[in-house]
Design a protein around this motif. Structure first.
Motif, PDB file in Angstrom:
ATOM      1  N   LYS A 226       0.826  -1.216   0.000  1.00 26.63           N
ATOM      2  CA  LYS A 226       0.000   0.000   0.000  1.00 26.63           C
ATOM      3  C   LYS A 226       0.859   1.265   0.000  1.00 26.63           C
ATOM      4  O   LYS A 226       0.535   2.244  -0.659  1.00 26.63           O
ATOM      5  CB  LYS A 226      -0.960  -0.015   1.189  1.00 26.63           C
ATOM      6  N   GLU A 227       1.933   1.211   0.769  1.00 24.37           N
ATOM      7  CA  GLU A 227       2.895   2.317   0.808  1.00 24.37           C
ATOM      8  C   GLU A 227       3.363   2.708  -0.589  1.00 24.37           C
ATOM      9  O   GLU A 227       3.616   3.861  -0.884  1.00 24.37           O
ATOM     10  CB  GLU A 227       4.154   1.820   1.550  1.00 24.37           C
ATOM     11  N   ASP A 228       3.501   1.699  -1.440  1.00 25.05           N
ATOM     12  CA  ASP A 228       4.005   1.910  -2.800  1.00 25.05           C
ATOM     13  C   ASP A 228       2.878   2.010  -3.829  1.00 25.05           C
ATOM     14  O   ASP A 228       3.104   1.822  -5.035  1.00 25.05           O
ATOM     15  CB  ASP A 228       4.985   0.781  -3.166  1.00 25.05           C
ATOM     16  N   ASP A 229       1.665   2.283  -3.304  1.00 23.96           N
ATOM     17  CA  ASP A 229       0.496   2.515  -4.180  1.00 23.96           C
ATOM     18  C   ASP A 229       0.164   1.356  -5.108  1.00 23.96           C
ATOM     19  O   ASP A 229      -0.247   1.557  -6.247  1.00 23.96           O
ATOM     20  CB  ASP A 229       0.689   3.787  -5.028  1.00 23.96           C
ATOM     21  N   LYS A 230       0.368   0.148  -4.624  1.00 22.07           N
ATOM     22  CA  LYS A 230      -0.011  -1.011  -5.448  1.00 22.07           C
ATOM     23  C   LYS A 230      -1.470  -1.371  -5.176  1.00 22.07           C
ATOM     24  O   LYS A 230      -1.864  -1.516  -4.011  1.00 22.07           O
ATOM     25  CB  LYS A 230       0.860  -2.237  -5.105  1.00 22.07           C
ATOM     26  N   THR A 231      -2.240  -1.548  -6.224  1.00 19.33           N
ATOM     27  CA  THR A 231      -3.591  -2.105  -6.071  1.00 19.33           C
ATOM     28  C   THR A 231      -3.425  -3.594  -5.794  1.00 19.33           C
ATOM     29  O   THR A 231      -2.738  -4.296  -6.555  1.00 19.33           O
ATOM     30  CB  THR A 231      -4.406  -1.909  -7.366  1.00 19.33           C
ATOM     31  N   ILE A 232      -4.032  -4.074  -4.698  1.00 18.86           N
ATOM     32  CA  ILE A 232      -3.847  -5.482  -4.325  1.00 18.86           C
ATOM     33  C   ILE A 232      -4.983  -6.336  -4.891  1.00 18.86           C
ATOM     34  O   ILE A 232      -6.157  -6.059  -4.655  1.00 18.86           O
ATOM     35  CB  ILE A 232      -3.775  -5.633  -2.789  1.00 18.86           C
ATOM     36  N   ILE A 233      -4.611  -7.339  -5.672  1.00 19.96           N
ATOM     37  CA  ILE A 233      -5.596  -8.324  -6.156  1.00 19.96           C
ATOM     38  C   ILE A 233      -5.331  -9.600  -5.370  1.00 19.96           C
ATOM     39  O   ILE A 233      -4.311 -10.274  -5.569  1.00 19.96           O
ATOM     40  CB  ILE A 233      -5.470  -8.557  -7.683  1.00 19.96           C
ATOM     41  N   ASP A 234      -6.233  -9.893  -4.448  1.00 25.08           N
ATOM     42  CA  ASP A 234      -6.043 -11.026  -3.538  1.00 25.08           C
ATOM     43  C   ASP A 234      -6.583 -12.295  -4.190  1.00 25.08           C
ATOM     44  O   ASP A 234      -7.733 -12.328  -4.636  1.00 25.08           O
ATOM     45  CB  ASP A 234      -6.789 -10.724  -2.223  1.00 25.08           C
ATOM     46  N   ILE A 235      -5.751 -13.324  -4.267  1.00 27.62           N
ATOM     47  CA  ILE A 235      -6.202 -14.589  -4.865  1.00 27.62           C
ATOM     48  C   ILE A 235      -6.305 -15.666  -3.778  1.00 27.62           C
ATOM     49  O   ILE A 235      -5.687 -15.558  -2.725  1.00 27.62           O
ATOM     50  CB  ILE A 235      -5.267 -15.062  -6.013  1.00 27.62           C
TER      51      ILE A 235
END
Length: 311
Positions: A226-235
Motif C-alpha cells: 500500500k505504501e508503494d500505491d499497489k492495487t492489491i488483487i487477492d487470490i
C-alpha cells in the motif's frame, strides 16, 4: 529504474519430465500416468513454442536458448531460479535445492546474451552456499519491486533468510520476509517459491494473502504494498494451485504492458479480478498444461527477465 523489461530469456526443453528431486517440496508436481517421457517432452516443447510465439507476436524480445542432452536437466525450462540480470550489468547466480538443477547453470547462456550485445559487468555468485545446504532460488524465491527497491521473500527449504538478506545488501533492496503456506493432506506446509503466490506489477500486486498464516507478517506485506500505491488483487489458495500467482508483467511493442500467465491461471480468475487487472495492464495467456502438471511451475518460472544494459 524499470519494473518491467522487453527482453526475456527462455530455455527450450529437450528432456522435460517430472523432476523427482524437486517433487519432495514442490507439492504442485504430478506425474502423468501411462504417458511416455518422450511424449511428455514433445507436449512441453509444443507448449513452449506456442508460448514464445505469442510473446513475440506482441513485440517481446525473446532470446531462446536450447537445452542440451549433456546433463539430465528436466527443469531447465525454469531458468529464473538460477540466474537474474540487473540494470547495472550485474548477474546473480543462485544456489539450487535439487542437485540436478545445479547443472542448469551454463556459462554459454551468459555468452549468448553478450553475443546479443548485452553487457555483463559483474557476477554475484551465491552458489557456494549449496555446500552448506543453504538455498535461494533466484526470482522464484525473491519477488523484486525494482522501482521501490523492495524484495519480498517467502521463506521455505528453498529460500534461506540469511542468504536473502545478503542478496538484499548486495543488490540494494529492502527485505520483506514472511512465510507462505499451502495445505497438503490437511497440513500447512511452506510454499516452495514466493512467485507461486505473489506477483508485483508496475501499479498492482497479485497475492494470496490467506497463505500468510502469521497475521503480523500479512499486515506487514500489505503495508509495504500500500505504501508503494499497489492495487492489491487477492487470490485464493485454490487459484494459487491453478498458478494464478505465477504471472509476470512485461513490456511489449510501443511500450505497452502485458501481464503474462497460463491459460489455467486466467481461467481461475473471477470476472472482477480480470476487470481490475485490465485497468492496469493488458493480459496474455497461453496453455501450459503439461509443463504445469509435471514441472509444478508456470508462465512466470519460464521467463528470466533481462535488464542488462546494451552496448
Amino acid at each position: 529504474m524499470q519494473q518491467t523489461t522487453n527482453t526475456i530469456l527462455m530455455i527450450r526443453p529437450v528432456n522435460f519430465r517430472m523432476n523427482e528431486q524437486t517433487a519432495v517440496n514442490n507439492y504442485y508436481q504430478e506425474s502423468i500416468k501411462g504417458v511416455l517421457p518422450e511424449t511428455i517432452n514433445t507436449k512441453a516443447v509444443r507448449e513452449f513454442d506456442d508460448y514464445v510465439e505469442k510473446l513475440k507476436a506482441i513485440g517481446v524480445d525473446v532470446i531462446v536458448v536450447n537445452d542440451n542432452l549433456e546433463n539430465d536437466t528436466p527443469d531447465s525450462i525454469f531458468p529464473n531460479n538460477w540466474v537474474s540480470f540487473h540494470e547495472n550489468g550485474d548477474v546473480g547466480l543462485y544456489p539450487m535445492f535439487a542437485v540436478n538443477r545445479r547443472l542448469e547453470r551454463r556459462e554459454d547462456i551468459l555468452e549468448t546474451l553478450e553475443g546479443e550485445g548485452f553487457e555483463i559487468n559483474n557476477i554475484v555468485d551465491y552458489t557456494s552456499a549449496e555446500e552448506e545446504q543453504v538455498y535461494l532460488e533466484g526470482t522464484g524465491s525473491i519477488i523484486l519491486d525494482r522501482v521501490n527497491r523492495k524484495a519480498y521473500c517467502a521463506l521455505s527449504p528453498r529460500a534461506d533468510e540469511d542468504l536473502f538478506i545478503e542478496f538484499c545488501e548486495d543488490f540494494e533492496f529492502s527485505p520483506v520476509v514472511f512465510t507462505a503456506y499451502q495445505t497438503v493432506n490437511g497440513q500447512r506446509k511452506p510454499i516452495y517459491h514466493t512467485n507461486v503466490m505473489m506477483c508485483i506489477g508496475e501499479t498492482f500486486a497479485v497475492i494470496c494473502l490467506s497463505s500468510i498464516d502469521d497475521k503480523k507478517e500479512r499486515k506487514q506485506v500489505v503495508k509495504h504494498l500500500k505504501e508503494d500505491d499497489k492495487t492489491i488483487i487477492d487470490i485464493s489458495e485454490k487459484q494459487v494451485s491453478q498458478f494464478a500467482g505465477n504471472m509476470l508483467q512485461v513490456k511489449a511493442a510501443n511500450n505497452e504492458s502485458y501481464l503474462i500467465m497460463s491459460q489455467s491461471a486466467f481461467d481461475s480468475l473471477s470476472e472482477t479480478q480480470v476487470k481490475t487487472l485490465k485497468e492496469h495492464t493488458k493480459i496474455l495467456s497461453s496453455s501450459l498444461e503439461t509443463i504445469e502438471t509435471c514441472g509444478g511451475g508456470s508462465a512466470r518460472c519460464m521467463m528470466a527477465e533481462v535488464f542488462l544494459p546494451k552496448h
